[in-house]
Design a protein around this motif. Sequence first.
Motif, mmCIF file in Angstrom:
data_model
loop_
_atom_site.group_PDB
_atom_site.id
_atom_site.type_symbol
_atom_site.label_atom_id
_atom_site.label_comp_id
_atom_site.label_asym_id
_atom_site.label_seq_id
_atom_site.Cartn_x
_atom_site.Cartn_y
_atom_site.Cartn_z
ATOM 1 N N LYS A 15 0.812 -1.233 0.000
ATOM 2 C CA LYS A 15 0.000 0.000 0.000
ATOM 3 C C LYS A 15 0.845 1.283 0.000
ATOM 4 O O LYS A 15 0.500 2.240 -0.703
ATOM 5 C CB LYS A 15 -0.948 0.001 1.209
ATOM 6 C CG LYS A 15 -0.207 0.012 2.533
ATOM 7 C CD LYS A 15 -1.118 0.024 3.721
ATOM 8 C CE LYS A 15 -0.267 0.040 4.981
ATOM 9 N NZ LYS A 15 -1.020 0.087 6.204
ATOM 10 N N ASN A 16 1.938 1.301 0.760
ATOM 11 C CA ASN A 16 2.716 2.543 0.846
ATOM 12 C C ASN A 16 3.481 2.842 -0.450
ATOM 13 O O ASN A 16 3.592 3.989 -0.855
ATOM 14 C CB ASN A 16 3.681 2.496 2.033
ATOM 15 C CG ASN A 16 2.920 2.525 3.353
ATOM 16 O OD1 ASN A 16 1.900 3.209 3.469
ATOM 17 N ND2 ASN A 16 3.374 1.753 4.321
ATOM 18 N N LYS A 17 3.980 1.786 -1.076
ATOM 19 C CA LYS A 17 4.649 1.964 -2.377
ATOM 20 C C LYS A 17 3.635 2.479 -3.387
ATOM 21 O O LYS A 17 3.934 3.369 -4.182
ATOM 22 C CB LYS A 17 5.208 0.620 -2.864
ATOM 23 C CG LYS A 17 6.457 0.177 -2.142
ATOM 24 C CD LYS A 17 7.006 -1.081 -2.763
ATOM 25 C CE LYS A 17 8.263 -1.520 -2.022
ATOM 26 N NZ LYS A 17 8.875 -2.701 -2.626
ATOM 27 N N LEU A 18 2.457 1.872 -3.353
ATOM 28 C CA LEU A 18 1.402 2.282 -4.286
ATOM 29 C C LEU A 18 0.991 3.726 -4.013
ATOM 30 O O LEU A 18 0.765 4.507 -4.931
ATOM 31 C CB LEU A 18 0.192 1.350 -4.162
ATOM 32 C CG LEU A 18 0.440 -0.129 -4.480
ATOM 33 C CD1 LEU A 18 -0.799 -0.956 -4.153
ATOM 34 C CD2 LEU A 18 0.813 -0.326 -5.939
ATOM 35 N N TYR A 19 0.910 4.041 -2.744
ATOM 36 C CA TYR A 19 0.501 5.389 -2.344
ATOM 37 C C TYR A 19 1.497 6.438 -2.846
ATOM 38 O O TYR A 19 1.122 7.476 -3.392
ATOM 39 C CB TYR A 19 0.376 5.445 -0.825
ATOM 40 C CG TYR A 19 0.012 6.809 -0.276
ATOM 41 C CD1 TYR A 19 -1.183 7.424 -0.620
ATOM 42 C CD2 TYR A 19 0.874 7.470 0.601
ATOM 43 C CE1 TYR A 19 -1.517 8.679 -0.104
ATOM 44 C CE2 TYR A 19 0.553 8.710 1.127
ATOM 45 C CZ TYR A 19 -0.647 9.309 0.765
ATOM 46 O OH TYR A 19 -0.975 10.547 1.274
ATOM 47 N N ARG A 20 2.782 6.135 -2.688
ATOM 48 C CA ARG A 20 3.813 7.098 -3.108
ATOM 49 C C ARG A 20 3.788 7.293 -4.630
ATOM 50 O O ARG A 20 3.948 8.404 -5.124
ATOM 51 C CB ARG A 20 5.202 6.624 -2.641
ATOM 52 C CG ARG A 20 5.381 6.724 -1.129
ATOM 53 C CD ARG A 20 6.811 6.470 -0.720
ATOM 54 N NE ARG A 20 7.211 5.088 -0.876
ATOM 55 C CZ ARG A 20 7.177 4.183 0.114
ATOM 56 N NH1 ARG A 20 6.763 4.520 1.322
ATOM 57 N NH2 ARG A 20 7.578 2.944 -0.098
ATOM 58 N N LEU A 21 3.567 6.192 -5.329
ATOM 59 C CA LEU A 21 3.493 6.299 -6.787
ATOM 60 C C LEU A 21 2.251 7.096 -7.206
ATOM 61 O O LEU A 21 2.326 7.995 -8.060
ATOM 62 C CB LEU A 21 3.443 4.888 -7.406
ATOM 63 C CG LEU A 21 3.284 4.826 -8.925
ATOM 64 C CD1 LEU A 21 4.485 5.466 -9.629
ATOM 65 C CD2 LEU A 21 3.125 3.384 -9.405
ATOM 66 N N ALA A 22 1.125 6.765 -6.563
ATOM 67 C CA ALA A 22 -0.128 7.475 -6.887
ATOM 68 C C ALA A 22 -0.011 8.951 -6.552
ATOM 69 O O ALA A 22 -0.487 9.814 -7.303
ATOM 70 C CB ALA A 22 -1.282 6.833 -6.122
ATOM 71 N N LEU A 23 0.649 9.229 -5.452
ATOM 72 C CA LEU A 23 0.810 10.616 -5.029
ATOM 73 C C LEU A 23 1.714 11.384 -5.991
ATOM 74 O O LEU A 23 1.483 12.559 -6.277
ATOM 75 C CB LEU A 23 1.398 10.638 -3.606
ATOM 76 C CG LEU A 23 1.380 11.966 -2.872
ATOM 77 C CD1 LEU A 23 -0.023 12.530 -2.766
ATOM 78 C CD2 LEU A 23 1.987 11.804 -1.473
#
Lengths: 171, 169
Positions: A15-23
């Motif tokens: 989730k955090n990797k995905l979040y950083r990419l999405a952000l």
Amino acid sequence: MKNEISFKNDVLPLKNKLYRLALRITMDTGEAEDVVQDTLIRVWNKRDEWDELDSIEAYCMTICKNLSLDRHEKKDAQNIQLDEALHDSAEISDNPESSLELKDRVELVHRLIDSLPEKQKIAIQLREIEGKNYKDIADIMGITEEDVKVSIFRGRQKIKQKFLEFENYGL
Amino acid sequence: MDYKYIHQLLERYWKCETTIEEEQILRTFFSQGEVPVELLPYRSLFVYEKELQDLQLGVDFDERVMAEINKTTVKARKVSFASSMKPFYKAVAVVAVFLTLGIAAEKAIDKNNAGNDYSSVVDKAGYARQSHIVNEEPSSLMMVSEGLNKTIDGDSVASMNVEKNGVKE
């Protein structure tokens, strides 16, 4: 033989990797969070296909990237959101060595990366922040490794050039 | 402290010749306190990268996602209500097949019974009639042969009379 993929142990922790990419792409914390949630639900709904995947992480990142780009196209980006996210995270000021100047410079880096073309921005994000190798980045972005290297090279060169300009003339 | 190695790494970094591990070394180096003045301009880049690596979602995110997933799973079950009725449909189909077969079998049995009785009646009657015919055959045949004989006799007498009369005429 492949190990069985568990949503809770193998997918949710991304989730955090995905979040950083999405952000990085949406530049909006709320949007990024929604994208991650949508990504995870979409991955869950495709659980019958997990066994056929080479990498569940690359699969999740690809979906996340595509959803982020879709949302980003629909909505005008607001850089201030990512600034806030950055400031809300581990504070630079917690570091005794940090200073207002460093903060300003960090924000400059942030603006520099955000100003890069989409391809360079995503490639740099996956390399510099997530520590992905060129092949993984190529898989996630759906481009060749050569394209990835070129994108990262150009992105770094631009950042370096801006840094030198900043050093010499200030911005 | 000799920063030659860091300078070399940095040069290779700009040219995209560094490995992931070497890039991590750069981030770690620039995050620590002692950075030489000539390298300070690049500090913010690696600090920024390291800061961004720590960016995380809130703790309640997992619960929300799990709740959503459970919801979609329940929804999927709701959608598959028709398929959940399959056993019932199967049971109905089986019952229908058995009923059909049962009715068909019953009719067939009735038909067979009726056919057997009829045939037995026919057989018995036929046999009876046949035996009656067989029994009556000699007498009737006798009657026919007698009749024929009489006719033949009568004809011969008549023809004789004709011959006689003709001769007379």
